[in-house]
Design a protein around this motif. Structure first.
Motif, PDB file in Angstrom:
ATOM      1  N   LYS A 256      32.460 -12.292 -11.735  1.00 26.88           N
ATOM      2  CA  LYS A 256      32.230 -13.608 -11.132  1.00 26.88           C
ATOM      3  C   LYS A 256      33.493 -14.456 -11.194  1.00 26.88           C
ATOM      4  CE  LYS A 256      29.027 -17.526 -11.270  1.00 26.88           C
ATOM      5  NZ  LYS A 256      27.827 -18.096 -11.942  1.00 26.88           N
ATOM      6  N   LEU A 257      34.213 -14.351 -12.310  1.00 25.46           N
ATOM      7  CA  LEU A 257      35.469 -15.086 -12.458  1.00 25.46           C
ATOM      8  C   LEU A 257      36.496 -14.597 -11.437  1.00 25.46           C
ATOM      9  CD1 LEU A 257      37.042 -17.173 -14.139  1.00 25.46           C
ATOM     10  CD2 LEU A 257      37.681 -15.313 -15.684  1.00 25.46           C
ATOM     11  N   ILE A 258      36.596 -13.280 -11.268  1.00 28.08           N
ATOM     12  CA  ILE A 258      37.525 -12.718 -10.281  1.00 28.08           C
ATOM     13  C   ILE A 258      37.130 -13.154  -8.870  1.00 28.08           C
ATOM     14  CG2 ILE A 258      38.388 -10.566  -9.269  1.00 28.08           C
ATOM     15  CD1 ILE A 258      37.981  -9.276 -12.049  1.00 28.08           C
ATOM     16  N   ALA A 259      35.816 -13.127  -8.594  1.00 26.20           N
ATOM     17  CA  ALA A 259      35.321 -13.520  -7.269  1.00 26.20           C
ATOM     18  C   ALA A 259      35.658 -14.969  -6.948  1.00 26.20           C
ATOM     19  CB  ALA A 259      33.816 -13.293  -7.181  1.00 26.20           C
ATOM     20  N   ILE A 262      39.223 -14.427  -5.492  1.00 22.23           N
ATOM     21  CA  ILE A 262      39.485 -13.586  -4.308  1.00 22.23           C
ATOM     22  C   ILE A 262      38.378 -13.676  -3.263  1.00 22.23           C
ATOM     23  CG2 ILE A 262      40.809 -11.998  -5.747  1.00 22.23           C
ATOM     24  CD1 ILE A 262      38.513  -9.967  -5.408  1.00 22.23           C
ATOM     25  N   GLY A 263      37.286 -14.378  -3.582  1.00 22.65           N
ATOM     26  CA  GLY A 263      36.213 -14.563  -2.615  1.00 22.65           C
ATOM     27  C   GLY A 263      35.564 -13.259  -2.191  1.00 22.65           C
ATOM     28  N   LYS A 264      35.435 -13.062  -0.876  1.00 16.03           N
ATOM     29  CA  LYS A 264      34.752 -11.887  -0.327  1.00 16.03           C
ATOM     30  C   LYS A 264      35.705 -10.741  -0.002  1.00 16.03           C
ATOM     31  CE  LYS A 264      30.555 -13.524  -0.345  1.00 16.03           C
ATOM     32  NZ  LYS A 264      29.487 -12.900  -1.171  1.00 16.03           N
ATOM     33  N   THR A 265      36.926 -10.810  -0.511  1.00 12.28           N
ATOM     34  CA  THR A 265      37.882  -9.726  -0.280  1.00 12.28           C
ATOM     35  C   THR A 265      37.284  -8.398  -0.748  1.00 12.28           C
ATOM     36  OG1 THR A 265      39.728 -11.242  -0.630  1.00 12.28           O
ATOM     37  CG2 THR A 265      40.210  -8.891  -0.751  1.00 12.28           C
ATOM     38  N   THR A 266      37.442  -7.366   0.064  1.00 12.51           N
ATOM     39  CA  THR A 266      36.873  -6.056  -0.260  1.00 12.51           C
ATOM     40  C   THR A 266      37.565  -5.445  -1.473  1.00 12.51           C
ATOM     41  OG1 THR A 266      36.372  -5.679   2.067  1.00 12.51           O
ATOM     42  CG2 THR A 266      36.383  -3.745   0.636  1.00 12.51           C
ATOM     43  N   VAL A 267      36.770  -4.831  -2.346  1.00  8.94           N
ATOM     44  CA  VAL A 267      37.292  -4.095  -3.497  1.00  8.94           C
ATOM     45  C   VAL A 267      36.788  -2.659  -3.393  1.00  8.94           C
ATOM     46  CG1 VAL A 267      37.353  -3.904  -6.009  1.00  8.94           C
ATOM     47  CG2 VAL A 267      37.294  -6.170  -4.937  1.00  8.94           C
ATOM     48  N   LEU A 282      31.454  -4.235 -11.465  1.00 12.29           N
ATOM     49  CA  LEU A 282      32.165  -5.038 -10.470  1.00 12.29           C
ATOM     50  C   LEU A 282      31.279  -5.437  -9.297  1.00 12.29           C
ATOM     51  CD1 LEU A 282      35.665  -3.284 -10.312  1.00 12.29           C
ATOM     52  CD2 LEU A 282      35.078  -5.430 -11.429  1.00 12.29           C
ATOM     53  N   SER A 283      30.324  -4.583  -8.949  1.00 13.88           N
ATOM     54  CA  SER A 283      29.498  -4.854  -7.765  1.00 13.88           C
ATOM     55  C   SER A 283      28.516  -6.000  -7.980  1.00 13.88           C
ATOM     56  CB  SER A 283      28.731  -3.595  -7.353  1.00 13.88           C
ATOM     57  OG  SER A 283      27.857  -3.170  -8.383  1.00 13.88           O
ATOM     58  N   SER A 284      28.382  -6.478  -9.227  1.00 13.90           N
ATOM     59  CA  SER A 284      27.448  -7.575  -9.481  1.00 13.90           C
ATOM     60  C   SER A 284      27.869  -8.850  -8.755  1.00 13.90           C
ATOM     61  CB  SER A 284      27.345  -7.842 -10.986  1.00 13.90           C
ATOM     62  OG  SER A 284      28.604  -8.248 -11.515  1.00 13.90           O
ATOM     63  N   ASP A 285      29.186  -9.066  -8.603  1.00 12.50           N
ATOM     64  CA  ASP A 285      29.660 -10.307  -7.977  1.00 12.50           C
ATOM     65  C   ASP A 285      30.739 -10.092  -6.922  1.00 12.50           C
ATOM     66  OD1 ASP A 285      28.384 -12.681  -9.524  1.00 12.50           O
ATOM     67  OD2 ASP A 285      29.029 -11.330 -11.105  1.00 12.50           O
ATOM     68  N   LEU A 286      31.341  -8.915  -6.892  1.00 13.49           N
ATOM     69  CA  LEU A 286      32.428  -8.662  -5.950  1.00 13.49           C
ATOM     70  C   LEU A 286      31.940  -7.875  -4.738  1.00 13.49           C
ATOM     71  CD1 LEU A 286      35.233  -7.747  -8.509  1.00 13.49           C
ATOM     72  CD2 LEU A 286      35.044  -9.849  -7.188  1.00 13.49           C
ATOM     73  N   ASN A 287      32.688  -7.974  -3.667  1.00 12.66           N
ATOM     74  CA  ASN A 287      32.352  -7.281  -2.427  1.00 12.66           C
ATOM     75  C   ASN A 287      32.923  -5.863  -2.477  1.00 12.66           C
ATOM     76  OD1 ASN A 287      31.658  -6.622   0.213  1.00 12.66           O
ATOM     77  ND2 ASN A 287      33.470  -7.626   1.086  1.00 12.66           N
ATOM     78  N   VAL A 288      32.180  -4.951  -3.105  1.00 13.09           N
ATOM     79  CA  VAL A 288      32.626  -3.558  -3.216  1.00 13.09           C
ATOM     80  C   VAL A 288      32.375  -2.863  -1.885  1.00 13.09           C
ATOM     81  CG1 VAL A 288      32.265  -1.349  -4.372  1.00 13.09           C
ATOM     82  CG2 VAL A 288      32.242  -3.477  -5.698  1.00 13.09           C
TER      83      VAL A 288
END
Length: 390
Positions: A256-259, A262-267, A282-288
């Motif tokens: 969540k902190l990383i998001a 970087i917002g919705k940037t793909t990871v 990572l998929s809990s808050d990032l756009n994997v």
């Protein structure tokens, strides 16, 4: 302020169910800066419940009693409360009517047994239950304000959040003046952390607490009536001291902190080590976007991943070198910036290797995103072997 929790029920004391209500309540109170002093468990014995309420009410300022407010013969908490308070039970007609409406809306008959759920000690005040028929209540017994709540978790939690928590915040000055700051750390032991923190001179009304959940360590800074600026200064001193091992603050959620940066940037993730733990976290808050989970480390599979990732967003590749040595590559494909690290782990709990590697990878990802110095950890050595951003 002294606080105690009493859980009732044969099913709890015999271990047939876990006492998740008491655990949840302890966490909620801690978030208000209130630390529970004692937790008690009683079976469905009238005298046992009565005696425990009496004893706790003589020692504590707040007592929470959970369970035993149902319609059956073993639901005897209201009766025990009346005996402890030396008051008769009183039936509340308005609660009887509410129960009738509750059953009517659900096209269910109301049994005579339900009537006892409207019986509470004479001087008690009703706590509304929007999700069920059990009437919550509170009253003063000896020195303590005692809150009685049903054992059904969703009823109990709604009652606490909607009624009890606001009451505590409005009526107890100690809580209004209490603040709590939580820091979550990785890669440092409890004794080492305490040695570091002891170097800081803190006001007497600031208390430091530690909670180890390997491989994460939580540090709590609890203030009781300390001036705002003094408290902020103390937190800043501690933050500076623990920054080489700091994961995040207030809640344990590095993704969540990383998001937030970087917002919705793909990871995209290629994980040859943690069996999917890194992707799951990572998929809990990032756009994997694309995730490749491999049981072993084959160069051709990694090449295929790079092709499938299509040079978008961030690429994370975690590979094994030796038994406790790993390589992590983090690439910002859009800007063609790449960081590579060699990680050597030294864990005391071998079964936590996947969790530790995931946290270490998240920590390094956070370090890149926020342009922070390399972490300094006790349980791992980290060497940056490539940084084409320099």
């Amino acid at each position: 302020m002294q606080v105690e929790i009493i859980s009732t029920g044969d099913e709890v004391i015999t271990g047939f169910i876990n006492d998740t209500n008491a655990t949840w309540l302890s966490q909620q109170l801690l978030s208000l800066g209130i630390q529970v002093h004692y937790r008690h468990t009683c079976g469905d014995e009238l005298e046992d419940i009565r005696n425990t309420i009496e004893q706790s009410s003589k020692n504590a300022d707040l007592v929470f009693i959970n369970g035993g407010l149902g319609p059956t013969t073993d639901d005897i908490t209201a009766q025990a409360a009346a005996l402890a308070a030396n008051q008769p039970l009183k039936r509340h007609p308005e609660w009887v009517e509410k129960m009738r409406e509750w059953h009517k809306k659900r096209n269910r008959p109301m049994c005579d047994a339900n009537l006892k759920q409207a019986d509470i000690p004479q001087k008690a005040f009703v706590i509304d239950n929007p999700n069920g028929t059990a009437c919550g209540f509170y009253l003063k017994i000896n020195r303590a304000t005692c809150f009685f709540t049903p054992g059904v978790p969703h009823e109990f939690k709604a009652m606490f959040n909607d009624s009890i928590k606001p009451y505590i915040l409005n009526h107890f000055k100690e809580v209004q003046e209490t603040k709590i700051k939580r820091f979550f750390l990785f890669g440092i032991g409890e004794s080492s952390l305490q040695e570091h923190v002891n170097k800081i001179s803190l006001p007497s009304k600031i208390v430091i607490g530690y909670r180890a959940a390997y491989p994460v360590l939580e540090l709590k800074v609890i203030s009781h009536g300390v001036a705002e600026e003094m408290y902020k200064e103390a937190c800043e001193d501690i933050r500076h001291l623990i920054s080489p091992q700091l994961l995040c603050e207030d809640q344990l959620d590095v993704p969540k902190l990383i998001a937030s940066k970087i917002g919705k940037t793909t990871v995209n993730i290629c994980d040859c080590v943690t069996k999917g733990q890194l992707t799951l976290d990572l998929s809990s808050d990032l756009n994997v976007g694309y995730a490749l989970i491999l049981a072993d480390d084959k160069p051709e599979d990694v090449l295929n991943f790079t092709a499938l990732a299509k040079g978008q967003g961030y690429e994370l590749i975690l590979r094994r070198s030796e038994e406790n040595e790993f390589f992590l590559k983090i690439k910002n494909a859009k800007h063609n910036v790449q960081h590579s690290y060699k990680i050597k782990l030294s864990l005391t709990v071998k079964g936590k290797i996947n969790e530790a590697l995931s946290l270490c990878s998240q920590m390094l990802f956070k370090t890149i995103v926020f342009d922070q110095p390399l972490p300094k950890l006790e349980i791992a050595s980290i060497e940056e072997i490539t940084n084409n951003n320099r």
